[in-house]
Every structure is written in structure tokens, then in C-alpha cells.
Design an enzyme around this catalytic site. Structure first.
Site, PDB file in Angstrom:
ATOM      1  CG  ASP A   9      -2.085   0.962   1.074  1.00 36.37           C
ATOM      2  OD1 ASP A   9      -2.032   1.830   0.176  1.00 36.37           O
ATOM      3  OD2 ASP A   9      -3.052   0.849   1.844  1.00 36.37           O
ATOM      4  CG  ASP A 103      -3.649   3.814  -2.826  1.00 37.13           C
ATOM      5  OD1 ASP A 103      -4.549   2.983  -3.071  1.00 37.13           O
ATOM      6  OD2 ASP A 103      -3.739   4.663  -1.922  1.00 37.13           O
ATOM      7  CD  GLU A 104      -5.820  -1.874  -0.854  1.00 33.82           C
ATOM      8  OE1 GLU A 104      -6.060  -2.681   0.057  1.00 33.82           O
ATOM      9  OE2 GLU A 104      -6.635  -0.999  -1.227  1.00 33.82           O
TER      10      GLU A 104
END
Length: 406
Positions: A9, A103-104
Site C-alpha cells: 500500500d 495505490d494498493e
């Protein structure tokens, strides 16, 4: 074979992107999101969070809590580009990668301990990402997706945690039930009403009681609290639709502004279709009035990604919907029923010049930005917040920024 799942993350991703572009922002409270009174916070730095600012908070409240912060509207195209840099490194390095959001990421390292130490390998990979992209990133590692995701949250900011097999319940036990994926605010209130606030109490509850109180989701929550999650890594998500919405800073009845907004969204979404080699067969328009009553209409169209075909259909639906003499708060456009394909010439309506025109316009947009070239009827005050959305068809969910809500 015991699974090894890693969850990466990117820390305060939008803020980190802005700091990469402007190093003067490092160490300062930074808030990314809409700049109008109806805007919301998309991301906030840890410095801003100490003042109580968090994502999805109304921007007006954020300004009251942290008036000295640096406020940035944000650029989805920039964030998408930086996200792809990280994606490419992970896809190069890991056998299976799932991009859960911009973003993960999840990765499956099962079996790699025979050749590498998975934790050491992941630490080196994390360091490589930070060195090559300049973006801080955290990870959690465990035998399943749920525990790895929770571990990443505990590792932040800019750190890593490994939970060995057999220690999942011990790791989760002291944590707040809110940290378990799928436990939202409403479910958390239900747990509070039962006197349950930490995971260890759920671990002690009979499964039958959880199912009686929470229904089907009760079993899922109980299993996750006990560190049980057999869900696989899914390397690609096929997009089924693409959409855009605009919430006005002040409710309006200005028909010129409304038409401009609708046309601009229809044109930009058509460009996104062509850039992703997609065609749409269903067009939907949404209107929300000042009393929050929301209406939508849709129609089927022959598979297409052409502006001159889609914009008239969108406008036709809008005029059918716009039948109340009330202020309008929000308008939206969605294309669905998507399939792979390139725009084809219609023998009865188009010429080769039309196709070449679209190709030339799209090349300019790819190089200089979505709004470097536009139709005249999409230029005006009503289109000012229709932002650059990057490419939503690269196997990742779209970036939704609060700057649309102006």
C-alpha cells in the site's frame, strides 16, 4: 502448501505524488481534494491528520481544522501515471499481482521460499520501489489477503510487518473490529451495541450468533476475525462501465452550463473508450435535483466510441430527464455494456476522414492532456472541473478525485 500473500500500500499516495513533484511540500500538512465548499478530502498527509483531517471529510471542515495546510486540487492523470510505475515493477518481480486500487496491490509468493526468503525478497522489492519511484510504500505479509491487508495498516507509515502462519488470530485479537475489511461504520455501530469493540471478542463468539445478527456477512466477518480467508489473487479486473459526475458548487438551472457539462463528460468518456480500445452499447444519464431526488435514463446504441454518435444520445437522454423546474445539484454520464474493439467506419454516415480525425485528436490528447483539444460546444464554465482521468482500462480501478465536486 502454505500460501504466502503480500499486500503493498502506497502511503498517502496522492500527497506523496505531489511531494515528488514539489519537494517543498515535504514535512508540511498537505491536503488533496476539491477546493470549493462542497469539495471533499481525497488524501491528507500525516501532518494534517494530527489535526483530525481524514479522507472523505468535507473540505470546509478540513479548512477549519487545519487552516495552514497546503491545499491542492490534484491531477488524476499524474497519479495514474505514477501508479503504473509501481505496477510495472511489481509485475516484473512477482509471479502474480492483483491491483486492488490505484495505490494498493496484492502479490502471491507461494512456493518462493524454496528459492528465496519471501520476507527478505519483499523487503528488497519495497526498497527498490522507493528508490526508483520516490514514493513511500508499506507492506504486510501473511498466509492470506485479509491478514496481510490489516498488517499493512499496522505497519504504516513506511514500514513492513510479517505475520507467520499460525499466528493470525494472535495478531488480530487486540485490534479494533473496525480494522477488519468489510466492517463499515454501520456494522461497527451494531458491534458496539453488542458491547464488542475488539477482534478477540468476535473470535470468542459462536459462528451461529454472528450469522443470526449479521446474516450472510456474519460468517465472512467471523472468518476474517479468525484469520481465515481463502480468496485468491485476481490478476485482472475487466471494466464493465466508465462514468463521470459533476456536483456543482451552487445548484443551477443554467441550461447552457448544464449542456456544456454533459457534452464535455460525454466527449471525454468517448476518448477514454477509444484509448482503452473499448466500445459501448449502453448510454446512461443521471440528474440529481436540489431536493436530492435522483433520476436516470438509459438507452441502447450500436457499439461505438465516436463522439458524434454518443454526444447526441447523451443530450437526448438529458432533455428527457430535465423535466422539473428545480435547481440541479449533480449531473452524470455513464457508458456501459463495454466490449473490446476499435471504432469502425459507418458506410452510410462516416468517411475515412472521420476516423483519421479521431486518431489525430487522440494523439494530441495523449501527448498534451485530455483537454488540449475539444469540441467548441464543450468549452465553457460548465466544463471547468472535468479532469484528466488517465487510462481507466489498464487493468486498474479508476481514480476518483474530489475535485469534481466543485
Amino acid at each position: 502448501m502454505q500460501r504466502t500473500i503480500i499486500h503493498f500500500d502506497l502511503d498517502t499516495f496522492f500527497v506523496s505524488c505531489e511531494r515528488r513533484l514539489d519537494s517543498r511540500l515535504i514535512g508540511k500538512p498537505v491536503i488533496v481534494g476539491g477546493t470549493g465548499d462542497r469539495g471533499v478530502v481525497s488524501a491528507s498527509s500525516y501532518e494534517a491528520r494530527t489535526f483530525g483531517v481524514h479522507s472523505a471529510m468535507p473540505m470546509k471542515m478540513a479548512r477549519q481544522l487545519c487552516p495552514d495546510a497546503v491545499y491542492i486540487r490534484g491531477n488524476a492523470g499524474t497519479y495514474s501515471k505514477m501508479s503504473r510505475e509501481v505496477t510495472e515493477i511489481l509485475q516484473e518481480s512477482l509471479p502474480v499481482v492483483e491491483k486492488a486500487s490505484v495505490d494498493e496491490f496484492y502479490g502471491d509468493l507461494t512456493g518462493m521460499d524454496k528459492f528465496f526468503g519471501c520476507y527478505r525478497f519483499s523487503k528488497e522489492l519495497r526498497q527498490r520501489i522507493m528508490n526508483e519511484t520516490g514514493l513511500p510504500i508499506s507492506f504486510g505479509m501473511s498466509p492470506n489477503k485479509t491478514v496481510s491487508k490489516v498488517a499493512t495498516g499496522e505497519a504504516k507509515p513506511n514500514n513492513e510487518i510479517k505475520v507467520d502462519a499460525g499466528y493470525e488470530k494472535i495478531f488480530l485479537a487486540p485490534l479494533s473490529i473496525k480494522k477488519i475489511p468489510s466492517v463499515g461504520q454501520k456494522t461497527f455501530v451494531q458491534f458496539c451495541n453488542l458491547g464488542v469493540r475488539t477482534v478477540d471478542l468476535v473470535q470468542q463468539m459462536p459462528l451461529e450468533m454472528m450469522e443470526a445478527v449479521f446474516g450472510k456477512s456474519g460468517r465472512i466477518i467471523w472468518e476474517r476475525c479468525n484469520g481465515i480467508d481463502n480468496s485468491p489473487i485476481v490478476p485482472y479486473h475487466e471494466r464493465k462501465s466508465i462514468s463521470s459526475e459533476r456536483t456543482y458548487g451552487q445548484d443551477t438551472t443554467d441550461i447552457t452550463k448544464l449542456r456544456t457539462t454533459i457534452s464535455a463528460m460525454a466527449e471525454n468518456l468517448a476518448f477514454q473508450l477509444r484509448r482503452g480500445n473499448k466500445l459501448t452499447s449502453i448510454v446512461t444519464v443521471k440528474v440529481r435535483y436540489s431536493d436530492f431526488q435522483t433520476y436516470s435514463k438509459q438507452m441502447r446504441v450500436p457499439y461505438t466510441s465516436a463522439d458524434h454518435t454518443l454526444i447526441p444520445k447523451v443530450m437526448e437522454l438529458f432533455h428527457k430527464l430535465h423535466n422539473r423546474r428545480m435547481l440541479i445539484r449533480l449531473v452524470g454520464v455513464r457508458y456501459s455494456g463495454l466490449t473490446e474493439g476499435h471504432y469502425q467506419i459507418d458506410l452510410f454516415e462516416n468517411t475515412n476522414k472521420t476516423v483519421n480525425l479521431y486518431k489525430a485528436m487522440d494523439i494530441i490528447r495523449d501527448r498534451y492532456g485530455d483537454h488540449s483539444i475539444r469540441r467548441a460546444n464543450t468549452i465553457g464554465e460548465g466544463s471547468r472541473t472535468i479532469g484528466n482521468q488517465g487510462n481507466p482500462f489498464n487493468g486498474e480501478p479508476p481514480i476518483l478525485l474530489a475535485h469534481r465536486h466543485q
